[in-house]
Design an enzyme around this catalytic site. Structure first.
Site, PDB file in Angstrom:
ATOM      1  N   ARG A  91      28.651  40.165  42.128  1.00  0.00           N
ATOM      2  CA  ARG A  91      29.247  40.874  43.265  1.00  0.00           C
ATOM      3  C   ARG A  91      30.726  41.077  43.048  1.00  0.00           C
ATOM      4  O   ARG A  91      31.389  40.232  42.463  1.00  0.00           O
ATOM      5  CB  ARG A  91      29.101  40.053  44.554  1.00  0.00           C
ATOM      6  N   HIS A 453      25.504  48.118  58.189  1.00  0.00           N
ATOM      7  CA  HIS A 453      26.681  48.790  57.636  1.00  0.00           C
ATOM      8  C   HIS A 453      27.415  49.574  58.723  1.00  0.00           C
ATOM      9  O   HIS A 453      28.633  49.471  58.882  1.00  0.00           O
ATOM     10  CB  HIS A 453      26.230  49.725  56.510  1.00  0.00           C
ATOM     11  N   ARG A 578      65.228  62.441  76.784  1.00  0.00           N
ATOM     12  CA  ARG A 578      65.502  63.758  76.193  1.00  0.00           C
ATOM     13  C   ARG A 578      65.811  64.732  77.321  1.00  0.00           C
ATOM     14  O   ARG A 578      65.045  64.800  78.278  1.00  0.00           O
ATOM     15  CB  ARG A 578      64.275  64.244  75.417  1.00  0.00           C
ATOM     16  N   ARG A 633      70.260  61.436  76.223  1.00  0.00           N
ATOM     17  CA  ARG A 633      70.716  62.166  75.031  1.00  0.00           C
ATOM     18  C   ARG A 633      71.172  63.563  75.456  1.00  0.00           C
ATOM     19  O   ARG A 633      70.416  64.276  76.112  1.00  0.00           O
ATOM     20  CB  ARG A 633      69.568  62.276  74.018  1.00  0.00           C
ATOM     21  N   GLY A 787      67.551  57.657  65.032  1.00  0.00           N
ATOM     22  CA  GLY A 787      66.540  58.699  65.270  1.00  0.00           C
ATOM     23  C   GLY A 787      65.724  58.834  64.002  1.00  0.00           C
ATOM     24  O   GLY A 787      65.973  59.679  63.155  1.00  0.00           O
ATOM     25  N   ASN A 789      62.823  59.855  63.373  1.00  0.00           N
ATOM     26  CA  ASN A 789      62.020  61.071  63.118  1.00  0.00           C
ATOM     27  C   ASN A 789      62.821  62.025  62.240  1.00  0.00           C
ATOM     28  O   ASN A 789      62.359  62.449  61.168  1.00  0.00           O
ATOM     29  CB  ASN A 789      61.681  61.800  64.425  1.00  0.00           C
ATOM     30  N   CYS A 853      64.811  55.098  68.245  1.00  0.00           N
ATOM     31  CA  CYS A 853      64.096  55.917  69.215  1.00  0.00           C
ATOM     32  C   CYS A 853      63.120  56.890  68.560  1.00  0.00           C
ATOM     33  O   CYS A 853      62.562  57.738  69.226  1.00  0.00           O
ATOM     34  CB  CYS A 853      65.066  56.638  70.130  1.00  0.00           C
TER      35      CYS A 853
HETATM   36  C1  PEP Z   1      64.342  61.428  66.182  1.00  0.00           C
HETATM   37  O1  PEP Z   1      64.727  62.358  65.472  1.00  0.00           O
HETATM   38  O2  PEP Z   1      64.034  60.315  65.737  1.00  0.00           O
HETATM   39  C2  PEP Z   1      64.213  61.637  67.627  1.00  0.00           C
HETATM   40  C3  PEP Z   1      63.922  60.645  68.440  1.00  0.00           C
HETATM   41  O3  PEP Z   1      64.341  62.927  68.037  1.00  0.00           O
HETATM   42  P1  PEP Z   1      63.180  63.863  68.579  1.00  0.00           P
HETATM   43  O4  PEP Z   1      63.472  64.100  70.003  1.00  0.00           O
HETATM   44  O5  PEP Z   1      63.325  65.099  67.790  1.00  0.00           O
HETATM   45  O6  PEP Z   1      61.868  63.189  68.372  1.00  0.00           O
HETATM   46 MG    MG Z   2      65.509  64.093  66.526  1.00  0.00          MG
END
Ligand code: PEP
Ligand code: MG
Length: 902
Positions: A91, A453, A578, A633, A787, A789, A853
């Site tokens: 196995r 499975h 936002r 923001r 940030g 993202n 964030c």
């Molecule tokens: C980011 O860029 O991490 C961010 C929080 O901005 P957005 O509002 O574009 O997600």
């Molecule tokens: Mg952003």
């Protein structure tokens, strides 16, 4: 010299990296003196050498031969001997369990002569040929690469012959015929004979196990489970014991607790006169394990004692496979058992209450994914028209899912790719169905129990599963299923699968909130006694996490409702409010007026019209988060994103002109503005701080709205804690210029109102340059919010939406990364910038508050990184707040998680 082979007795459960999970657990049982069939393990290191060089390490054959000789001496039987030969199972066993990913080969050692020795007494004849049949079949498919469906087809042909003769059991002659036809099939497909030499069988199987590390199924599984590509698998070689030697033999699986709920008790299934594979494959129906108490009281009692010892040793629920050969119990494997999310919380809370495990061990047994699963909705069967029940089966993996029935993996993948929700239906599932199971919302099978499975894999994936729905008939050719009542459901019919109750209903049943979500919605207070156990368990573990964690958890929210929910879910403030959403809907014309204003005075008027609306937004949010920080923001996206679509405008104008009418002057103005403001790459365009510096009055309007909201809240007796955040800062001077304006407005409003305003001003660190110059930026920032993202996009040099569609799937396939850097923070690159920003920011301003964030704030592995990086808080969507709290607690208690969780 490196040792590549370890006898079971030489290992322990701490050696899982080298011996694989299975090998390490077998070693542990052997050490404890449990009745384990003797054997040895070839290490993952040997596999890694093979994968790197294409050849097994030097000396491996000799080492295996030495261990085999010792095994033969101890057993008093030799591999391949004509009279009563020793047989082996081989196995795979990787560091992390990979169910069904790598195939097993049983009965190694049989050949044309040994089969005669094994079956020399009449009652053993059929057994011997059945064993040989299994070996040729498994070796033929796993090692020699012949399509396993071809073997199944030959068995099917023979079964149909028998059905015609009304004698469905295959007898010895049939087994002999199968062996012959299997051997012919192999020769025809591979040009090679099935090897008669047992040593060759063993050697080739070991190498095949090594190679299977890179098989398609294994790779798919690793990608999904984020298992590193370079671990390799160990190989466990063990003497065979047989559960199919008659009514005093059998095989079973057992859990030391109920893996669905975590409650203590004997839980499992048993199949008499059968091999382990038959139980797991769900081919025949098993009986509950308790029945073994009547069938074989001695073995039952002994098994119970071993189970108790194993649970004590592992201090966790164990999952056990055993075989009884002629009344003698053998323990074939154990491992810490897979469990549902509910059981994970139940077991952790119970063991912690009993003082068996520490709070940090308890938190280690649960995770954010399991909590998210518990927070997902279930069916509301009190709704007026819930569909009729079309099937009942084993509740194998809990939860609620709605989807269209599909009858194979490819169709599931196809429809899911087109955005449809699907339920994969089959007799049973095999590892080949993995892509379909991943694509489906739920799995429904006609055969098999909780350890089939389908059930095991669904539980791991957190997919809903009902299996062993005995009343249904699946017709793959006509692509439909027929219920016990004779109702036919064709492919595409929508059903609702309830994996908690084991019930399938026709149509889409409405979903109701989970008790756990209700508990959070109610503010996470200590539950009433009569609340379901799971709510108590979640409460217990959340309390442990909250008292352990250092990271604060805030939420991303931009309405009073979201803010209030986030607060109920345990958020200690808003990390990202936002403001762009406040510029949409019926306010759009006001934003258009700002953009179209030809003069400063016109723009000032247009901004002034927006101001009171913004003030109202902020007042509501500050009220909902009274006493806690609310980080607002300033406007981030480019202004043209608030203008109508270019094509729409152009068409509207062209239509008017074609009809000899004069297009609306405003449309022309808007189109001109759209064309003037067009950007090839808005992601990197006129946005964030740049916008504030270029559009006079914009920053002042937003800051005044917020400052006046603070004043209003203070006058109302509230405790507003507003913070102002400047997005997309790249250079310290940008922030300085924006701050001058912010500070001036704050001073004005303070003077006008006579109320002191103490609003911290900070910035989003979301560009590599900002991270690299964080020391200078921090001189003018009270706080940083990462940030991640945009920081991920600017670091990787790609825009998320384009990249995820265009090349991420290929990158994941080709191993550039295991997880998308947008889901889990890329520690090496983006993470490095985060560390630089933290170090340099704090060096120039020691009291700098730092949060995150981006989406990563609610991702379990990323939360562990942010903890280790020394951040003060993470901010995530309100529904992820409990997950982030839990993971922040886990991160605080497990320093090593900082290195291992991504
Ligand atoms: C980011 O860029 O991490 C961010 C929080 O901005 P957005 O509002 O574009 O997600
Ligand atoms: Mg952003």
């Amino acid at each position: 010299m490196t040792t590549y082979v370890y006898d079971f007795i030489e290992g322990s459960r701490e050696m899982a990296g080298l011996l694989g999970g299975k090998g390490a657990d077998l070693a542990e049982m052997a050490r404890m003196g449990l009745p384990v069939p003797p054997g040895f393990t070839v290490t993952t290191e040997a596999c890694r050498v093979f994968l790197a060089t294409g050849a097994p390490p030097e000396g491996l054959d000799d080492e295996i031969a030495r261990h085999l000789a010792a095994l033969e001496r101890a057993a008093g039987r030799r591999l391949g001997q004509v009279d009563d030969p020793l047989l082996l199972s081989v196995r795979s066993g990787a560091r992390y369990t990979m169910p069904g990913m790598m195939d097993t080969v049983l009965d190694i050692g049989l050949n044309d002569l040994a089969v005669l020795g094994l079956g020399k007494t009449p009652e053993r004849e059929r057994f011997a040929w059945d064993s040989y049949r299994r070996l040729v079949q498994m070796f033929g498919s796993t090692v020699m690469g012949v399509d396993s469906a071809l073997f199944e087809a030959l068995i099917g042909d023979l079964e149909r012959e028998h059905e015609a003769a009304d004698d469905s059991r295959l007898d010895t002659v049939d087994m002999i015929r199968l062996v012959e036809s299997f051997k012919d099939l192999i020769a025809e497909r591979t040009g090679e004979e099935f090897p008669q030499d047992p040593a060759e069988q063993l050697r080739r199987t070991v190498l095949a196990v090594f190679s299977s590390w890179n098989g398609e199924r294994a790779r798919t599984h690793r990608r999904r489970e984020h298992i590193p590509e370079d671990l390799g698998t160990a190989v466990c070689i063990q003497s065979m014991v047989f559960g199919n030697l008659g009514p005093d033999s059998g095989s079973g699986v057992a859990f030391t607790r109920d893996p669905a709920t975590g409650r203590p008790g004997v839980y499992g299934e048993y199949l008499s006169n059968a091999q382990g594979e038959d139980v797991v494959a769900g081919i025949r129906n098993t009986v509950p394990l308790q029945r073994l108490a009547d069938l074989d009281p001695g073995s039952y009692k002994e098994l119970g004692a071993h189970m108790a010892r194993l649970e004590g040793r592992y201090q966790d629920m164990c999952d056990i496979e055993f075989t009884i050969e002629r009344g003698k119990l053998w323990m074939l494997r154990t491992r810490v058992g897979k469990r549902t999310a509910e059981a994970a919380f139940g077991i952790a809370a119970q063991l912690a209450d009993e003082g068996l495990i520490s709070p940090s061990q308890a938190l280690d047994r649960v995770d954010g994914d399991a909590l998210a699963h518990l927070m997902s909705p279930r069916f509301d069967t009190s709704a007026p028209d819930v569909g009729e029940v079309v099937a009942r089966g084993v509740p194998a993996s809990p939860g609620a899912a709605v989807g269209a029935v599909v009858f194979d993996s490819a169709e599931a993948v196809r429809r899911a790719g087109a955005g449809e929700q699907v339920v994969l239906v089959g007799q049973e599932t095999t590892p080949d169905d993995l892509p379909g199971m991943i694509a489906a919302q739920a799995v429904l099978t006609a055969r098999g129990g909780k350890t089939s499975h389908a059930a095991v894999v669904a539980r791991r994936m957190g997919k809903v599963c009902v299996c062993g729905a005995g009343g249904i008939t699946v017709d793959l050719a006509r692509r439909c299923l027929t219920t016990a009542d004779g109702v036919t459901l064709t492919e595409g019919t929508v059903v609702s699968v309830d994996g908690t109750q084991g019930v399938v209903r026709l149509g889409a049943v409405p979903l109701a909130e989970s008790e756990v979500t209700q508990y959070f919605e109610a503010g996470g207070r200590a539950p009433e006694d009569e609340a379901r156990q799971i709510v108590h368990d979640v409460h217990r573990l959340m309390a442990l996490a909250d008292s352990a964690r250092r990271l604060e958890v805030r939420a991303d929210a931009d309405t009073p409702e979201d803010a209030a929910r986030a607060r109920r879910f345990g958020a200690r403030g808003i990390g990202l409010c936002r403001t762009e959403h406040m510029f949409l809907g019926e306010r759009r014309p006001l934003v258009e007026a700002v953009i179209l204003a030809g003069t400063d005075a016109g723009r000032t008027r247009a901004l002034a019209a927006l101001m009171p609306l913004q003030r109202e937004d902020f007042t509501g949010i500050l009220e909902a988060m009274d006493g806690l920080p609310v980080t607002v923001r300033l406007l981030d996206p480019p202004l043209h994103e608030f203008l109508p679509d270019r094509t729409e405008l152009a068409v509207r104008i062209a239509r008017e002109e074609a009809a000899d009418r004069t297009p609306a002057a405003r449309d022309r103005e808007l189109l001109a503005a759209v064309e003037r403001m067009h950007e090839s790459n808005p992601l990197l365009g006129l946005r964030g701080a740049r916008l504030g510096l270029v559009v006079p009055g914009l920053v002042a309007m937003q800051v005044r709205a917020l400052a006046e909201a603070v004043v209003a809240r203070k006058r109302a007796g509230g405790d507003p804690r507003a913070e102002i955040m400047v997005p997309l800062v790249n250079d310290a001077r940008e922030l300085r210029l924006v701050r001058d304006e912010v500070d001036a407005v704050l001073a004005d409003v303070s003077e006008e109102s006579g109320i002191a305003l103490d609003c911290p001003v900070g910035t989003v660190i979301e560009l590599p340059r900002a991270a690299l110059t964080a020391g200078r930026i921090a001189r003018d920032a009270h706080f940083f919010c990462l940030g991640t993202n945009l920081l991920t996009q600017t670091t990787w040099g790609c825009s998320r939406d384009d990249a995820e569609a265009a090349f991420f799937p290929t990158y994941q396939d080709r191993g550039v990364f295991e997880r998308s850097p947008f889901e889990t923070i890329d520690r090496e690159g983006v993470g490095r910038l985060v560390e630089i920003a933290v170090a340099e920011g704090r060096a120039s301003r020691p009291d700098l508050t730092i949060g995150v964030c981006g989406e990563h704030g609610g991702d379990p592995a990323s939360v562990h990184f942010f903890h280790a990086a020394g951040l003060d808080y993470v901010s995530c969507s309100p529904f992820r707040v409990p997950v982030a709290r839990l993971e922040a607690g886990r991160a605080a208690l497990s320093p090593s998680s900082a290195d291992s969780s991504a």
